[in-house]
Design a protein around this motif. Structure first.
Motif, PDB file in Angstrom:
ATOM      1  N   MET A   1       0.824  -1.205   0.000  1.00 58.35           N
ATOM      2  CA  MET A   1       0.000   0.000   0.000  1.00 58.35           C
ATOM      3  C   MET A   1       0.863   1.262   0.000  1.00 58.35           C
ATOM      4  N   ILE A   2       2.019   1.174   0.639  1.00 57.34           N
ATOM      5  CA  ILE A   2       2.937   2.319   0.632  1.00 57.34           C
ATOM      6  C   ILE A   2       3.450   2.582  -0.783  1.00 57.34           C
ATOM      7  N   ILE A   3       3.784   1.497  -1.503  1.00 54.03           N
ATOM      8  CA  ILE A   3       4.207   1.649  -2.907  1.00 54.03           C
ATOM      9  C   ILE A   3       3.081   2.274  -3.723  1.00 54.03           C
ATOM     10  N   SER A   4       1.853   1.826  -3.484  1.00 54.87           N
ATOM     11  CA  SER A   4       0.691   2.364  -4.178  1.00 54.87           C
ATOM     12  C   SER A   4       0.534   3.855  -3.897  1.00 54.87           C
ATOM     13  N   ALA A   5       0.656   4.230  -2.620  1.00 58.94           N
ATOM     14  CA  ALA A   5       0.516   5.642  -2.240  1.00 58.94           C
ATOM     15  C   ALA A   5       1.589   6.502  -2.896  1.00 58.94           C
ATOM     16  N   LEU A   6       2.801   5.971  -2.960  1.00 58.94           N
ATOM     17  CA  LEU A   6       3.888   6.711  -3.615  1.00 58.94           C
ATOM     18  C   LEU A   6       3.625   6.872  -5.108  1.00 58.94           C
ATOM     19  N   ALA A   7       3.127   5.807  -5.741  1.00 58.56           N
ATOM     20  CA  ALA A   7       2.847   5.862  -7.182  1.00 58.56           C
ATOM     21  C   ALA A   7       1.756   6.886  -7.485  1.00 58.56           C
ATOM     22  N   PHE A   8       0.673   6.867  -6.710  1.00 59.09           N
ATOM     23  CA  PHE A   8      -0.403   7.835  -6.923  1.00 59.09           C
ATOM     24  C   PHE A   8       0.080   9.261  -6.627  1.00 59.09           C
ATOM     25  N   THR A   9       0.977   9.391  -5.652  1.00 61.03           N
ATOM     26  CA  THR A   9       1.547  10.705  -5.345  1.00 61.03           C
ATOM     27  C   THR A   9       2.315  11.250  -6.540  1.00 61.03           C
ATOM     28  N   LEU A  10       3.144  10.408  -7.150  1.00 60.09           N
ATOM     29  CA  LEU A  10       3.921  10.832  -8.319  1.00 60.09           C
ATOM     30  C   LEU A  10       2.998  11.190  -9.485  1.00 60.09           C
ATOM     31  N   MET A  11       1.879  10.467  -9.606  1.00 56.99           N
ATOM     32  CA  MET A  11       0.905  10.802 -10.642  1.00 56.99           C
ATOM     33  C   MET A  11       0.289  12.172 -10.370  1.00 56.99           C
ATOM     34  N   ASN A  12      -0.084  12.423  -9.109  1.00 66.59           N
ATOM     35  CA  ASN A  12      -0.681  13.716  -8.745  1.00 66.59           C
ATOM     36  C   ASN A  12       0.273  14.872  -9.022  1.00 66.59           C
ATOM     37  N   ILE A  13       1.524  14.695  -8.615  1.00 63.17           N
ATOM     38  CA  ILE A  13       2.526  15.743  -8.817  1.00 63.17           C
ATOM     39  C   ILE A  13       2.792  15.948 -10.311  1.00 63.17           C
ATOM     40  N   SER A  14       2.754  14.860 -11.072  1.00 58.90           N
ATOM     41  CA  SER A  14       2.943  14.961 -12.520  1.00 58.90           C
ATOM     42  C   SER A  14       1.852  15.820 -13.154  1.00 58.90           C
ATOM     43  N   VAL A  15       0.607  15.609 -12.707  1.00 63.28           N
ATOM     44  CA  VAL A  15      -0.511  16.409 -13.223  1.00 63.28           C
ATOM     45  C   VAL A  15      -0.286  17.888 -12.901  1.00 63.28           C
ATOM     46  N   LYS A  16       0.177  18.181 -11.689  1.00 59.71           N
ATOM     47  CA  LYS A  16       0.458  19.572 -11.314  1.00 59.71           C
ATOM     48  C   LYS A  16       1.549  20.167 -12.203  1.00 59.71           C
ATOM     49  N   GLN A  17       2.526  19.339 -12.565  1.00 60.22           N
ATOM     50  CA  GLN A  17       3.628  19.794 -13.415  1.00 60.22           C
ATOM     51  C   GLN A  17       3.165  20.103 -14.836  1.00 60.22           C
ATOM     52  N   LEU A  18       2.026  19.528 -15.224  1.00 62.22           N
ATOM     53  CA  LEU A  18       1.504  19.695 -16.587  1.00 62.22           C
ATOM     54  C   LEU A  18       0.356  20.699 -16.633  1.00 62.22           C
ATOM     55  N   ALA A  19       0.339  21.609 -15.683  1.00 59.97           N
ATOM     56  CA  ALA A  19      -0.768  22.563 -15.563  1.00 59.97           C
ATOM     57  C   ALA A  19      -0.960  23.424 -16.805  1.00 59.97           C
ATOM     58  N   GLN A  20       0.106  23.590 -17.614  1.00 56.50           N
ATOM     59  CA  GLN A  20       0.000  24.434 -18.807  1.00 56.50           C
ATOM     60  C   GLN A  20      -0.713  23.728 -19.961  1.00 56.50           C
ATOM     61  N   TYR A  21      -1.007  22.439 -19.800  1.00 50.08           N
ATOM     62  CA  TYR A  21      -1.700  21.673 -20.841  1.00 50.08           C
ATOM     63  C   TYR A  21      -3.177  21.525 -20.487  1.00 50.08           C
ATOM     64  N   ASN A  22      -3.999  21.347 -21.513  1.00 47.21           N
ATOM     65  CA  ASN A  22      -5.431  21.170 -21.294  1.00 47.21           C
ATOM     66  C   ASN A  22      -5.691  19.861 -20.557  1.00 47.21           C
ATOM     67  N   VAL A  23      -6.698  19.850 -19.706  1.00 45.35           N
ATOM     68  CA  VAL A  23      -6.979  18.685 -18.875  1.00 45.35           C
ATOM     69  C   VAL A  23      -7.312  17.450 -19.709  1.00 45.35           C
ATOM     70  N   TYR A  24      -7.930  17.639 -20.881  1.00 41.58           N
ATOM     71  CA  TYR A  24      -8.298  16.487 -21.699  1.00 41.58           C
ATOM     72  C   TYR A  24      -7.065  15.796 -22.273  1.00 41.58           C
ATOM     73  N   GLU A  25      -6.031  16.561 -22.559  1.00 44.52           N
ATOM     74  CA  GLU A  25      -4.780  15.969 -23.032  1.00 44.52           C
ATOM     75  C   GLU A  25      -4.140  15.144 -21.908  1.00 44.52           C
ATOM     76  N   ILE A  26      -4.247  15.637 -20.680  1.00 42.69           N
ATOM     77  CA  ILE A  26      -3.709  14.913 -19.528  1.00 42.69           C
ATOM     78  C   ILE A  26      -4.490  13.620 -19.314  1.00 42.69           C
ATOM     79  N   VAL A  27      -5.822  13.691 -19.418  1.00 42.75           N
ATOM     80  CA  VAL A  27      -6.663  12.502 -19.272  1.00 42.75           C
ATOM     81  C   VAL A  27      -6.320  11.471 -20.343  1.00 42.75           C
TER      82      VAL A  27
END
Length: 272
Positions: free
Chosen positions: A1-27
């Motif tokens: 579960m810790i590995i899972s939490a870390l993976a989802f965290t990296l995904m969340n931070i990645s989305v924040k890093q891509l804020a200049q792109y449209n949300v549909y492209e991120i999806v």
């Protein structure tokens, strides 16, 4: 579960890093990366792609894609830790839907735990001026839909393999994001390509290891560790992205997680 939490965290931070792109492209990239992995697994294990309860699988995929899109949208307005903690209100909405749709009963202590979590939301919005109203509405809508996802998955039960359920979800996200991103497409630049590719990989790893954790350990031992995602996301957001968390936002997040973890532990003890 810790590995899972870390993976989802990296995904969340990645989305924040891509804020200049449209949300549909991120999806789109989030769905595509995981879809390639799930299709490979289904092919290797010779599991039928279409599954059994197809109407419910499609419904789960549509609701899940909508919830994920709203969550990604909210990250443009909220700090990552705040958005993740509010998204975890989904079990409360799931419990409410279970009362309305499945005629399940919620015990008095659980209502108390839910009240504690909602108090956290009120603290966040009422006392923390940094919390955007638009962002709050988006993430609450995402949490409500996520609660419906839980109900839909419970109706699917063991009729379909977990990877089949995820595959429907990722296929829908890929098509949905792919079609809607066309007018807003922006070519990824430099390392952004790596971040986009990482979205699907991190998301898949998070889902895979979360499933494995629940398969090999008791729910009451594993479930509270889900909320490490809030801690990890908040810490990385603070140290890497320079996000600011006021004393009120921290109090609100603590109340939300306290109520949710208490409910998990209470339900697990009741089910022993």
């Amino acid at each position: 579960m810790i590995i899972s939490a870390l993976a989802f965290t990296l995904m969340n931070i990645s989305v924040k890093q891509l804020a200049q792109y449209n949300v549909y492209e991120i999806v789109f990239f989030r769905g595509l990366g995981s879809l390639l992995l799930t299709m490979g697994i289904l092919y290797r294990l010779k599991i039928p792609v279409l599954g059994n309860k197809r109407k419910l699988l499609v419904l789960r995929a549509l609701i899940g894609t909508s919830s994920m899109t709203l969550f990604f949208m909210s990250l443009k307005y909220l700090s990552a830790g705040t958005a993740v903690s509010l998204r975890y209100l989904a079990p409360i909405f799931s419990a409410i839907f279970a009362i309305l749709l499945l005629k399940e009963k919620i015990r008095a202590p659980q209502w108390l735990f839910f009240l504690i979590s909602f108090t956290g939301v009120l603290v966040l919005k009422g006392l923390d001026t940094n919390v955007s109203t638009i962002g709050l509405l988006l993430i609450l809508a995402a949490a409500i839909l996520s609660g419906l996802v839980y109900i839909t998955i419970s109706k699917i039960g063991n009729s379909d393999h977990p990877v089949v359920i995820i595959n429907y979800f990722m296929f829908t996200a890929t098509v949905f994001g792919g079609l809607l991103m066309i007018p807003y497409w922006k070519n990824p630049i430099g390392t952004d390509w790596i971040i986009f590719i990482g979205l699907g990989i991190f998301g898949f790893i998070g889902q895979l290891y979360m499933t494995k954790a629940f398969q090999i350990a008791a729910n009451n031992l594993v479930a509270p560790f889900k909320y490490l995602e809030v801690l990890f996301t908040g810490l990385i957001g603070f140290m890497w992205l320079g996000e600011v968390y006021t004393q009120w936002s921290l109090l609100g997040i603590i109340l939300i997680i306290l109520g949710l973890v208490s409910n998990v532990i209470y339900k697990s003890q009741r089910n022993k």
